[in-house]
Design a protein around this motif. Structure first.
Motif, short mmCIF file in Angstrom:
data_model
loop_
_atom_site.label_atom_id
_atom_site.label_comp_id
_atom_site.label_asym_id
_atom_site.label_seq_id
_atom_site.Cartn_x
_atom_site.Cartn_y
_atom_site.Cartn_z
N UNK A 181 0.72 -1.31 -0.04
CA UNK A 181 0.09 -0.03 -0.11
C UNK A 181 0.87 1.22 -0.08
N UNK A 182 2.19 1.15 0.21
CA UNK A 182 3.05 2.37 0.33
C UNK A 182 3.66 2.57 -1.03
N UNK A 183 3.20 1.93 -2.24
CA UNK A 183 3.72 2.26 -3.45
C UNK A 183 2.66 2.97 -4.26
N UNK A 184 2.89 3.60 -5.42
CA UNK A 184 1.75 4.24 -6.08
C UNK A 184 0.89 3.56 -6.86
N UNK A 185 -0.28 3.65 -7.00
CA UNK A 185 -1.37 3.24 -7.68
C UNK A 185 -1.81 4.31 -8.52
N UNK A 186 -2.55 4.00 -9.63
CA UNK A 186 -3.15 4.87 -10.58
C UNK A 186 -4.34 4.04 -11.30
N UNK A 187 -5.26 4.83 -11.66
CA UNK A 187 -6.31 4.25 -12.21
C UNK A 187 -6.61 5.10 -13.84
N UNK A 188 -6.66 4.40 -14.90
CA UNK A 188 -6.96 5.18 -16.17
C UNK A 188 -8.35 4.64 -16.64
N UNK A 189 -8.89 5.77 -17.49
CA UNK A 189 -10.10 5.43 -18.05
C UNK A 189 -9.92 5.78 -19.66
N UNK A 190 -10.10 4.96 -20.56
CA UNK A 190 -10.30 5.35 -22.04
C UNK A 190 -11.19 5.01 -22.82
#
Length: 424
Positions: A181-190
């Motif tokens: 949980x201490x690492x980056x996470x992203x969400x993408x929508x296309x």
């Protein structure tokens, strides 16, 4: 290298770019490879239509024909829009990477890589979701359980398993390897749109600022992109990082519509009638957010191991590179007798990943935290965008495109930064 009584020398779980790359390089060196894929081809997957020179290099290694005659659209570089500036940055001329990128939809991209793997000798079974590991008395993985197309239970055995089942990482989770949980996470929508005006663009386009017309030109969270596909369509989308206050609290599809409504009418992106399919989303696991990358006979590659670049959200290149590395390690390991000698080789896989990407991903993790603050992003675009030389440096850093030896002054600075940064 064959272990008698096994169905394969290596089982690869997932026929995405990482899994197919691993299967290709394994099979090309004469190993028996079983590539298990839960879906059927062709299939649609979110994101990944825009490929940087880093990914192109891997395609060339696999013998993929990347000419326009084969349906690829080449791009010269990245067009960056932000801070009232529109800047076109060509991909750098390097000895280590080609000077062009590519676009192609994932509808047939993954199938193309899987076909390259089978042409090299791998055995592909589609419609075969893997349900879990098979363990021996010591807890080591010696195979997988799966479900066949007719829902019949199946078992396959091999001395090594490569887990390339994507961001969900179900196989890794079954072994107790949870994401950090201490690492980056992203969400993408296309979403795809028909756009004769933009479909054959020879630059990938990145929007550092997104604005909504309905909200009085309000600045929206996240960053956006527009990739021409060369077939009358474009891939448009946006990403939001977990360092943003909007992460997990925003309707991303509405956010995408708000941004597109503010684009020029002649592009056709603000007219829902031009949409080719519905918007779709996916998670982006970044900066080694699942470790260890090797344990008990299993190597994690690509999104399963959280290898998306925190700087630019690129995942395909790192999936293919880690797939190739996992194959190289597996080939050397299986040439040794089972036991301590083989494990010594396999333990080199996470060590080599850390050496290649650890410092760079650490810098990326810091970068993600900074740009999640709107005031930092505004300052960066305002003061950085007007300076082309600085932005060329930024392009090399964000796309991880440098020559490791020699190179220009920018390469030497970036390489030094990644060497001195503590590994992620």
């Amino acid at each position: 290298m064959t272990d008698t009584g096994n169905d394969a020398d290596v089982i690869v779980v997932g026929a995405g770019p990482g899994g197919s790359s691993a299967a290709f390089h394994l099979a090309r060196h004469g190993l028996r490879v079983l590539l298990l894929e839960k879906t059927e081809f062709p299939r649609e997957k979110v994101c990944g239509d825009g490929l940087t020179p880093r990914a192109v290099k891997q395609l060339i290694k696999m013998g993929i024909d990347t000419t326009e005659e084969k349906g690829w659209l080449r791009n010269r570089g990245l067009r960056v829009i932000g801070g009232g500036v529109r800047l076109e940055l060509d991909w750098p001329e390097l000895a280590s990477y080609p000077d062009y990128g590519l676009t192609r939809t994932r509808m047939d991209f993954d199938q193309m890589l899987a076909t390259a793997a089978t042409d090299a000798g791998a055995v592909l079974r589609t419609g075969t979701p893997v349900t879990g590991p098979i363990l021996d008395r010591t807890g080591r993985v010696v195979g997988v359980t799966a479900t066949g197309p007719g829902k019949e239970p199946l078992e396959f055995r091999a001395p090594l398993v490569i887990a390339a089942d994507g961001v969900s990482g179900r196989f890794a989770l079954a072994l107790g390897i949870a994401k950090r949980e201490d690492r980056p996470m992203g969400v993408a929508v296309r979403q795809y749109f028909r756009s004769e005006f933009r479909h054959d663009d020879d630059y990938l386009e990145s929007w550092l600022e997104l604005r909504s017309r309905e909200s009085g030109d309000k600045l929206l969270p996240g960053y956006g992109w527009i990739f021409g596909l060369g077939d009358g369509r474009v891939n448009v989308g946006l990403g939001v990082l977990n360092s943003s206050v909007a992460y997990g609290k925003t309707n991303y599809k509405t956010l995408l519509a708000d941004w597109l409504d503010n684009t020029p009418a002649e592009w056709g992106l603000s007219d829902p009638a031009n949409a080719d399919g519905k918007p779709q989303g996916a998670a982006l696991p970044m900066g080694f957010n699942r470790v260890p990358h090797y344990t008990r006979g299993v190597l994690l590659v690509g999104d399963t191991g959280g290898m998306v670049n925190p700087f630019n959200g690129e995942g395909i290149a790192y999936a293919m590179e880690s797939g190739e590395l996992a194959a190289e390690i597996a080939i050397q390991a299986l040439a040794r007798p089972q036991g301590t000698s083989r494990e010594r080789v396999l333990a080199n896989y996470p060590a080599e990943l850390k050496a290649r990407y650890g410092g760079y991903y650490r810098l990326g993790n810091i970068f993600v935290k900074l740009i999640g603050q709107p005031q930092v992003m505004r300052m960066a675009t305002k003061h950085g965008m007007p300076h082309p030389m600085l932005m060329r440096f930024v392009l090399k850093l964000l796309a991880n495109l440098t020559d490791p030896r020699g190179g220009d002054a920018m390469d030497r600075v970036i390489n030094a930064m990644t060497r001195i940064a503590p590994a992620a």
